[in-house]
Enzyme design. Structure first.
Site, PDB file in Angstrom:
ATOM      1  N   HIS A 150       5.956  15.892  24.186  1.00  0.00           N
ATOM      2  CA  HIS A 150       6.525  16.836  25.145  1.00  0.00           C
ATOM      3  C   HIS A 150       6.021  16.790  26.651  1.00  0.00           C
ATOM      4  O   HIS A 150       6.563  16.686  27.451  1.00  0.00           O
ATOM      5  CB  HIS A 150       6.066  18.357  24.731  1.00  0.00           C
ATOM      6  N   ASP A 205       9.460  24.296  28.100  1.00  0.00           N
ATOM      7  CA  ASP A 205       9.781  23.489  26.642  1.00  0.00           C
ATOM      8  C   ASP A 205      10.515  24.368  25.686  1.00  0.00           C
ATOM      9  O   ASP A 205      10.236  25.632  25.557  1.00  0.00           O
ATOM     10  CB  ASP A 205       8.327  23.268  25.876  1.00  0.00           C
TER      11      ASP A 205
HETATM   12  C1  UDX Z   1       6.798  14.379  18.341  1.00  0.00           C
HETATM   13  C2  UDX Z   1       8.233  14.151  18.106  1.00  0.00           C
HETATM   14  O1  UDX Z   1       8.450  13.505  16.800  1.00  0.00           O
HETATM   15  C3  UDX Z   1       9.058  13.787  19.168  1.00  0.00           C
HETATM   16  O2  UDX Z   1      10.460  13.238  18.763  1.00  0.00           O
HETATM   17  C4  UDX Z   1       9.025  14.909  20.016  1.00  0.00           C
HETATM   18  O3  UDX Z   1      10.080  14.892  21.158  1.00  0.00           O
HETATM   19  C5  UDX Z   1       7.837  15.313  20.526  1.00  0.00           C
HETATM   20  O4  UDX Z   1       6.884  15.379  19.309  1.00  0.00           O
HETATM   21  P1  UDX Z   1       5.313  11.752  18.923  1.00  0.00           P
HETATM   22  O5  UDX Z   1       4.921  12.194  17.660  1.00  0.00           O
HETATM   23  O6  UDX Z   1       4.190  12.097  19.822  1.00  0.00           O
HETATM   24  O7  UDX Z   1       6.359  13.219  19.161  1.00  0.00           O
HETATM   25  O8  UDX Z   1       6.194  10.714  19.146  1.00  0.00           O
HETATM   26  P2  UDX Z   1       7.206  10.334  20.204  1.00  0.00           P
HETATM   27  O9  UDX Z   1       8.266  11.206  20.551  1.00  0.00           O
HETATM   28  O10 UDX Z   1       7.571   8.801  20.001  1.00  0.00           O
HETATM   29  O11 UDX Z   1       6.073  10.109  21.681  1.00  0.00           O
HETATM   30  C6  UDX Z   1       4.898   9.198  21.624  1.00  0.00           C
HETATM   31  C7  UDX Z   1       4.499   8.994  22.990  1.00  0.00           C
HETATM   32  O12 UDX Z   1       3.550   8.220  23.181  1.00  0.00           O
HETATM   33  C8  UDX Z   1       5.814   7.788  23.255  1.00  0.00           C
HETATM   34  O13 UDX Z   1       6.204   8.062  24.786  1.00  0.00           O
HETATM   35  C9  UDX Z   1       4.993   6.550  23.313  1.00  0.00           C
HETATM   36  O14 UDX Z   1       5.399   5.647  24.314  1.00  0.00           O
HETATM   37  C10 UDX Z   1       3.530   7.101  23.493  1.00  0.00           C
HETATM   38  N1  UDX Z   1       2.422   6.266  22.886  1.00  0.00           N
HETATM   39  C11 UDX Z   1       2.266   6.056  21.323  1.00  0.00           C
HETATM   40  C12 UDX Z   1       1.912   5.320  23.909  1.00  0.00           C
HETATM   41  O15 UDX Z   1       2.039   5.321  25.279  1.00  0.00           O
HETATM   42  N2  UDX Z   1       0.747   4.352  23.095  1.00  0.00           N
HETATM   43  C13 UDX Z   1       0.637   4.472  21.935  1.00  0.00           C
HETATM   44  O16 UDX Z   1      -0.209   3.739  21.536  1.00  0.00           O
HETATM   45  C14 UDX Z   1       1.441   5.387  21.034  1.00  0.00           C
END
Ligand code: UDX
Length: 472
Positions: free
Chosen positions: A21, A127
């Site tokens: 978020h 949000d």
């Molecule tokens: C969760 C939901 O599943 C998502 O759809 C919603 O919008 C927010 O909550 P999350 O589990 O964190 O989010 O997944 P994701 O939405 O994919 O976000 C992860 C973020 O962390 C991405 O932007 C990714 O680039 C970043 N990341 C992840 C890194 O920068 N490094 C890493 O090693 C792993």
């Protein structure tokens, strides 16, 4: 301060306290500052500290003198609370957190209003999981816009949820999408948003979190508009449905590509990192020494927690596939094993947190094993990297379904976690996914590129949003 200055747009952006978020809403903050809109970015104390510790947010936003400020408020938990990354059980009482934050938010806005050195807040972009902020805005007669960080397909599935029967057959057709009859696309019950598979032992937690997500989806309609980080051409059937229930929907994604374009246009070399963990950039050096499209990147985002046995099946599947892999093993990824030994292997490289956007853009990466979080999915599609989806909870089951069945840029491994399926799927996707997947990933990446440049749908929706924010 004269009246002219008082009317200057000043947007308060308030994300839900989670990595995915904060990342999207901070990127929006950057874009708005580029459009000369003043932004106050509000976090919880805890996440504010982590952003200051692990990112370059201070120097990055110093490019916008007088336009960007941070503020933070308490989330109600004590300072030393560990706030585990698999945060859901702690947030079953989100309502409690909201009731604690609500008066803090109200006071903050009033303090800014009373400060002769600051212009008053003219709009709250909150949000969509924290719609109490819309009530605060209404009370203070300020415009509000809800920003939901999920896909339009998932937002629409939440809107439809009350119509679902409690049917136990997970493969039964649960939701057809109006306008998509020709594609014969539908969601099965197992594709709907949910939490029960993450917390099977505690249905009370799963039900209450799901209920909250559904309620907040409907509550978002109380704002004057809704922002989604998506692309009109990608999700038009879902957006069309949402527009029947919302006054105005701005579809302005993918935000990370938008921001990247702006940085390129302004010759800004700043590295964009919005993470709550320290990035380990050594994996980029490792990737540099690997052949093109030879590496499988594995990451489950910021909140997914694996059991020891799931970790073992996924790892064996990968190793048995014979491909090299780069694995993100975030602290807290495996339940009950905060600091246990990191798994490595001959062909594997493991980091605690990677610069994901750069990793996905690296020529050595050929596929992405993902939990289908919306940020990860957008980043993968923008980089034309096909996905092997292993969704965990919330919006992820919906996203993996559209990725696999509709957009055909990956394979949905939902609800299956055995080493032979992992091995077979990795081989299939790394081997080109039957040809079709390669074409679809290239087409969608192209569509993304076009959407965020002049003449593109996201570009034009973003201009409308800016106009809306400046029209106070
Ligand atoms: C969760 C939901 O599943 C998502 O759809 C919603 O919008 C927010 O909550 P999350 O589990 O964190 O989010 O997944 P994701 O939405 O994919 O976000 C992860 C973020 O962390 C991405 O932007 C990714 O680039 C970043 N990341 C992840 C890194 O920068 N490094 C890493 O090693 C792993």
């Amino acid at each position: 301060m004269n009246m002219e200055e008082k009317r200057a747009p000043h947007v308060l952006i308030f994300p839900f306290p989670g990595q995915g978020h904060i990342h999207q809403m901070l990127t929006l903050a950057e874009l708005l500052c580029h459009s000369s809109i003043e932004v106050t970015f509000l976090n919880t104390h805890h996440n504010h500290k982590r952003l200051l510790q692990f990112t370059n947010i201070q120097s990055r936003f110093a490019r916008f003198p007088g336009l960007f400020q941070h503020e933070s408020i308490s989330d109600g938990a004590p300072e030393d609370h560990p706030r585990p990354s698999g945060f859901l059980p702690d947030l079953t009482d989100v309502m409690k957190m909201n009731s604690i934050m609500s008066p803090h938010l109200r006071n903050l806005i009033l303090n800014i209003r009373d400060d002769p050195g600051r212009s008053p807040v003219t709009c709250i972009i909150c949000d969509g999981l924290m719609t109490f902020a819309i009530d605060v805005a209404n009370e203070l007669r300020i415009k509000s816009i809800a920003f939901r960080t999920i896909s339009a397909s998932c937002f629409w599935a939440y809107l439809c949820y009350p119509h679902f029967q409690d049917d136990k057959d997970l493969d039964e057709k649960a939701l057809s999408v109006p306008g998509m009859e020709k594609e014969n696309f539908f969601f099965r019950r197992r594709d709907l948003p949910g939490f029960s598979r993450q917390f099977p032992e505690n249905p009370l937690i799963s039900d209450s979190v799901l209920e909250l997500c559904i309620k907040e989806t409907f509550n978002s309609a109380r704002a004057s508009a809704l922002i989604l980080n998506t692309i009109e051409d990608l999700e038009s059937p879902f957006l069309a449905q949402i527009r029947t229930k919302f006054q105005k929907v701005y579809s302005i994604g993918p935000l990370h590509s938008f921001a990247k374009n702006l940085r390129t246009a302004t010759k800004d070399q700043t590295h964009n990192h919005n993470g709550l963990w320290e990035e380990d950039r050594s994996c980029l050096t490792w990737l540099d020494s690997q052949p093109p499209k030879s590496v499988v990147y594995v990451s489950f985002g910021s909140i997914t927690v694996l059991t020891r046995s799931q970790l073992s099946e996924l790892w064996h599947g990968l190793v048995n596939s014979g491909y090299r892999f780069l694995w993100v093993r975030r602290p807290g990824l495996v339940s009950g094993e905060e600091d246990s030994d990191i798994i490595t292997g001959e062909r594997g490289f493991v980091v605690k947190w990677a610069p994901q956007e750069e990793v996905l853009g690296h020529r050595a990466v050929g596929a992405f094993v993902t939990h289908s979080g919306w940020n990860s999915t957008l980043e993968s599609m923008a980089a034309a990297v096909p996905m092997i989806c292993w969704p965990n909870s919330a919006d992820q089951p919906v996203i993996s379904r559209v990725v696999g069945e509709l957009w055909k840029v990956g394979v949905d491994m939902k609800d299956v976690c055995d080493r032979s399926t992992v091995e077979e799927t990795v081989r299939y996707v790394m081997g080109g996914g039957g040809g079709e997947m390669g074409r679809s990933t290239a087409e969608i990446a192209d569509l993304f590129r076009k959407s965020v440049v002049e003449g593109g749908s996201s570009y034009s929706d973003f201009q409308d949003l800016v106009k809306d924010l400046k029209s106070n």
